[in-house]
Design a protein around this motif. Structure first.
Motif, PDB file in Angstrom:
ATOM      1  N   SER A 232      13.078   9.101   2.933  1.00 13.38           N
ATOM      2  CA  SER A 232      11.500   8.702   3.434  1.00 13.38           C
ATOM      3  C   SER A 232      10.771   8.850   1.993  1.00 13.38           C
ATOM      4  O   SER A 232      11.048   9.704   1.154  1.00 13.38           O
ATOM      5  N   GLU A 233       9.439   8.523   2.036  1.00 10.55           N
ATOM      6  CA  GLU A 233       8.539   8.811   0.786  1.00 10.55           C
ATOM      7  C   GLU A 233       7.979  10.409   0.922  1.00 10.55           C
ATOM      8  O   GLU A 233       7.703  10.693   2.057  1.00 10.55           O
ATOM      9  N   ILE A 234       7.551  10.777  -0.403  1.00  2.34           N
ATOM     10  CA  ILE A 234       6.875  12.036  -0.084  1.00  2.34           C
ATOM     11  C   ILE A 234       5.525  11.834   0.475  1.00  2.34           C
ATOM     12  O   ILE A 234       4.643  10.791  -0.080  1.00  2.34           O
ATOM     13  N   GLU A 267      13.358  11.193  -7.180  1.00  3.18           N
ATOM     14  CA  GLU A 267      12.438  12.580  -7.167  1.00  3.18           C
ATOM     15  C   GLU A 267      11.300  12.416  -6.029  1.00  3.18           C
ATOM     16  O   GLU A 267      11.012  13.370  -5.457  1.00  3.18           O
ATOM     17  N   ASP A 268      11.010  11.190  -5.794  1.00  4.00           N
ATOM     18  CA  ASP A 268       9.999  10.888  -4.812  1.00  4.00           C
ATOM     19  C   ASP A 268      10.296  10.703  -3.365  1.00  4.00           C
ATOM     20  O   ASP A 268       9.730  10.118  -2.558  1.00  4.00           O
ATOM     21  N   LYS A 269      11.588  11.056  -3.201  1.00  4.86           N
ATOM     22  CA  LYS A 269      12.378  10.824  -1.754  1.00  4.86           C
ATOM     23  C   LYS A 269      12.371  12.119  -1.169  1.00  4.86           C
ATOM     24  O   LYS A 269      12.652  13.127  -1.665  1.00  4.86           O
ATOM     25  N   CYS A 270      12.323  12.168   0.161  1.00  2.00           N
ATOM     26  CA  CYS A 270      12.438  13.338   1.070  1.00  2.00           C
ATOM     27  C   CYS A 270      13.790  13.117   2.162  1.00  2.00           C
ATOM     28  O   CYS A 270      13.830  11.700   2.529  1.00  2.00           O
ATOM     29  N   TYR A 271      14.536  13.845   2.526  1.00  2.00           N
ATOM     30  CA  TYR A 271      15.361  13.914   3.439  1.00  2.00           C
ATOM     31  C   TYR A 271      16.060  15.088   3.794  1.00  2.00           C
ATOM     32  O   TYR A 271      15.492  16.122   3.041  1.00  2.00           O
ATOM     33  N   TRP A 272      16.963  15.311   4.761  1.00  2.00           N
ATOM     34  CA  TRP A 272      17.382  16.544   5.202  1.00  2.00           C
ATOM     35  C   TRP A 272      18.938  16.476   5.323  1.00  2.00           C
ATOM     36  O   TRP A 272      19.443  15.667   6.128  1.00  2.00           O
ATOM     37  N   VAL A 273      19.869  17.214   4.565  1.00  2.00           N
ATOM     38  CA  VAL A 273      21.219  17.120   4.641  1.00  2.00           C
ATOM     39  C   VAL A 273      21.593  18.691   5.570  1.00  2.00           C
ATOM     40  O   VAL A 273      21.338  19.409   4.842  1.00  2.00           O
ATOM     41  N   ALA A 296      17.344  16.277  -4.412  1.00  2.00           N
ATOM     42  CA  ALA A 296      16.186  15.818  -4.770  1.00  2.00           C
ATOM     43  C   ALA A 296      14.995  16.916  -4.682  1.00  2.00           C
ATOM     44  O   ALA A 296      15.453  18.057  -3.609  1.00  2.00           O
ATOM     45  N   PRO A 297      14.155  17.073  -5.604  1.00  2.01           N
ATOM     46  CA  PRO A 297      13.185  18.356  -5.168  1.00  2.01           C
ATOM     47  C   PRO A 297      12.377  18.700  -3.941  1.00  2.01           C
ATOM     48  O   PRO A 297      12.223  19.679  -3.532  1.00  2.01           O
ATOM     49  N   SER A 298      12.304  17.443  -3.169  1.00  7.14           N
ATOM     50  CA  SER A 298      11.699  17.500  -2.192  1.00  7.14           C
ATOM     51  C   SER A 298      12.470  17.444  -0.719  1.00  7.14           C
ATOM     52  O   SER A 298      12.229  17.413   0.633  1.00  7.14           O
ATOM     53  N   ALA A 299      13.748  17.820  -0.886  1.00 10.51           N
ATOM     54  CA  ALA A 299      14.719  17.548   0.138  1.00 10.51           C
ATOM     55  C   ALA A 299      14.741  19.045   0.840  1.00 10.51           C
ATOM     56  O   ALA A 299      14.652  19.957   0.156  1.00 10.51           O
ATOM     57  N   ALA A 300      15.535  19.028   2.072  1.00 10.50           N
ATOM     58  CA  ALA A 300      15.981  20.113   2.595  1.00 10.50           C
ATOM     59  C   ALA A 300      17.363  20.120   2.706  1.00 10.50           C
ATOM     60  O   ALA A 300      18.113  19.039   2.915  1.00 10.50           O
ATOM     61  N   HIS A 301      17.918  21.169   2.426  1.00 14.36           N
ATOM     62  CA  HIS A 301      19.490  21.302   2.362  1.00 14.36           C
ATOM     63  C   HIS A 301      19.914  22.379   3.107  1.00 14.36           C
ATOM     64  O   HIS A 301      19.602  23.609   2.579  1.00 14.36           O
TER      65      HIS A 301
END
Length: 498
Positions: A232-234, A267-273, A296-301
């Motif tokens: 998704s978008e930031i 880098e402008d994407k969000c997601y959770w792995v 990516a910088p805005s992801a959760a891992h």
């Protein structure tokens, strides 16, 4: 700067709920009628329990939307996956979303995820393929497994050079009853795990199996590349969640190398792995494990690694973690036999407003064991946060054990936060054990030495900062991967001007 050193408690074990009587379940079902299909979340019979009313609503919402995402997939017909999902759904009811009041998360803020609208991933990555081969697909000499949003993409994977009787692939592709029975035995082990382990069990669209038979040596490492396609978008409240799961079974005398590489998208994407890997090593077996996280910088891992070692076995881990807004690795290892060797080397780097969290637990129960853990981290941003909770427990019967633990953090910004909790608990009395932890800036003596050799201050400082992580990066299994990771770390420490 904030620094702490103390003992800590690992997440409590997930107690399985008792099996409900069939008639009792039916009576409860009448009290929980499914909501309209236009509603995002629905309560389904799999989640019904007297304890459901006491469960965390946010956790139940995530679990139910993950169940819905898998309900239309043909993979649900697998008995192994069905057992995994049922066991996970049962355990989820006794768990709640972690907060700062919970000891394992008192330094880790998960509100980034809690404030998002969690959405599931479509079950068929083949329908939305993009070319992932350009991202790190330069090592064509080793077996490659490409996993997109939790599922193997066969058209991008390369598995034609494996030894006989070695199986690498989807749980649905197992054609051996013997392998299938062994997988069924281990796939739903929930002892001493947490909420994210259980969520993965509910949401995993597949389980990738690595089976190495007795006395089999797999010469080339298996290179897993994990990608997130649905994002998704930031700024969007939506956070797509994927749940990759891998089970590694190495029988007596077997040997294999595993490389996990999590590669981020734009880098402008969000997601959770939310990933899980289980490793079971038989007597005398050897597993070399590499884990590279560049989300990516805005992801959760979130990553769970659970390892069980039998006698005379060896497990070696090299971890390089640099990506994500919130990254947490739960690492749990149990030595269940004598003369067992465990080596853990991790390097984390924070160059922006991000959290790098490692919670490790190593239990030694038998004599002659060797355990070595080195953890290194660079905090290079004013709002970066480092968390290290390392626990090594040498129990009474683990005599003649050699255990060492060392954590070092390079603190380059005064307002960065470092929370270090090394914990070496020794109950046995005939051991050789040591541990230590340091938090500091670049060493002045080393800097002065380079200055006296005619190197300017900026170059000398950059060289020392980069060299701090080379002790771990030099342990990567192949030269091409090592050079690739080194280039990535250099770009993070010295970004090109915009």
């Amino acid at each position: 700067m904030a620094a702490a050193a103390s003992s800590s408690t690992f997440p409590p074990p997930c107690h399985h709920l008792p099996q409900l009587h069939q008639n009792h379940t039916k009576s409860l079902s009448s009290l929980f009628k499914p909501k309209s299909r236009t509603t995002r979340f629905s309560i389904r019979p799999l989640s019904i329990s007297p304890k459901a009313s006491l469960s965390d609503p946010f956790v139940l919402q995530i679990a139910e939307t993950l169940e819905d995402s898998n309900s239309s997939s043909s993979l649900k017909q697998s008995p192994i996956l069905q057992k995994l999902r049922e066991s996970s759904s049962e355990s989820i009811l006794s768990l709640s979303w972690p907060t700062r009041k919970d000891e394992p998360f008192r330094f880790t803020d998960t509100s980034f995820i809690k404030n998002s609208q969690i959405s599931s991933i479509s079950p068929d990555p083949e329908s939305n393929l993009v070319d992932f081969e350009s991202d790190g697909g330069d090592d064509t000499e080793t077996p490659n497994i490409v996993i997109v949003d939790g599922q193997i993409v066969n058209s991008l994977s390369k598995l034609d050079e494996l030894p006989d009787n070695v199986y690498v692939g989807s749980v649905l592709g197992i054609d051996s009853d013997e392998i299938r029975e062994k997988v069924m035995k281990f796939v739903s082990n929930f002892e001493d795990k947490d909420l994210f382990w259980s969520l993965n069990g509910i949401g995993a669209p597949d389980v990738t199996i690595v089976y190495v038979p007795s006395d089999c040596f797999v010469e080339k490492p298996l290179h897993f590349r994990f990608y997130s396609h649905e994002t998704s978008e930031i700024g969007s409240s939506n956070l797509p969640m994927s749940n990759p799961r891998v089970l590694v079974l190495v029988e007596k005398g077997g040997e294999v190398g595993i490389v996990e590489e999590y590669l981020g998208g734009a880098e402008d994407k969000c997601y959770w792995v939310n990933s899980v890997m289980e490793v079971l090593i038989g007597e005398g077996g050897k597993v070399s494990h590499t884990y590279v996280q560049q989300q990516a910088p805005s992801a959760a891992h979130f990553k769970w690694t659970s390892v069980r070692q039998e006698s005379s076995s060896t497990y070696k881990l090299v971890e390089i973690s640099s990506g994500g807004k919130l990254s947490r690795h739960n690492l749990q290892i149990q030595q269940v036999g004598p003369d067992t060797i465990t080596e853990l080397s991790t390097f984390h780097i924070c160059v922006r407003d991000q959290t790098q969290d490692l919670h490790s637990k190593l239990i030694l129960d038998h004599p002659g064991g060797v355990a070595e853990q080195r953890h290194k981290c660079i905090a290079a941003h004013p709002r970066s946060q480092v968390v290290f909770d390392g626990n090594i427990k040498v129990n009474r019967l683990a005599q003649q054990t050699d255990a060492a633990q060392l954590s070092r953090t390079l603190l380059l910004e005064d307002s960065a936060t470092v929370n270090m909790m090394p914990n070496l608990q020794i109950i046995a009395n005939d051991v050789s054990c040591s541990h230590g932890a340091t938090v500091c800036d670049v060493d002045d003596d080393q800097l002065f030495y380079l200055l006296t050799r005619g190197i300017d201050l900026e170059t000398a400082r950059k060289s020392l900062i980069f060299a701090f992580g080379t002790e771990v990066m030099s342990r990567l299994p192949c030269e091409s991967l090592q050079k690739k990771v080194e280039r990535h770390i250099q770009r993070l420490l010295d970004p090109a001007p915009s």
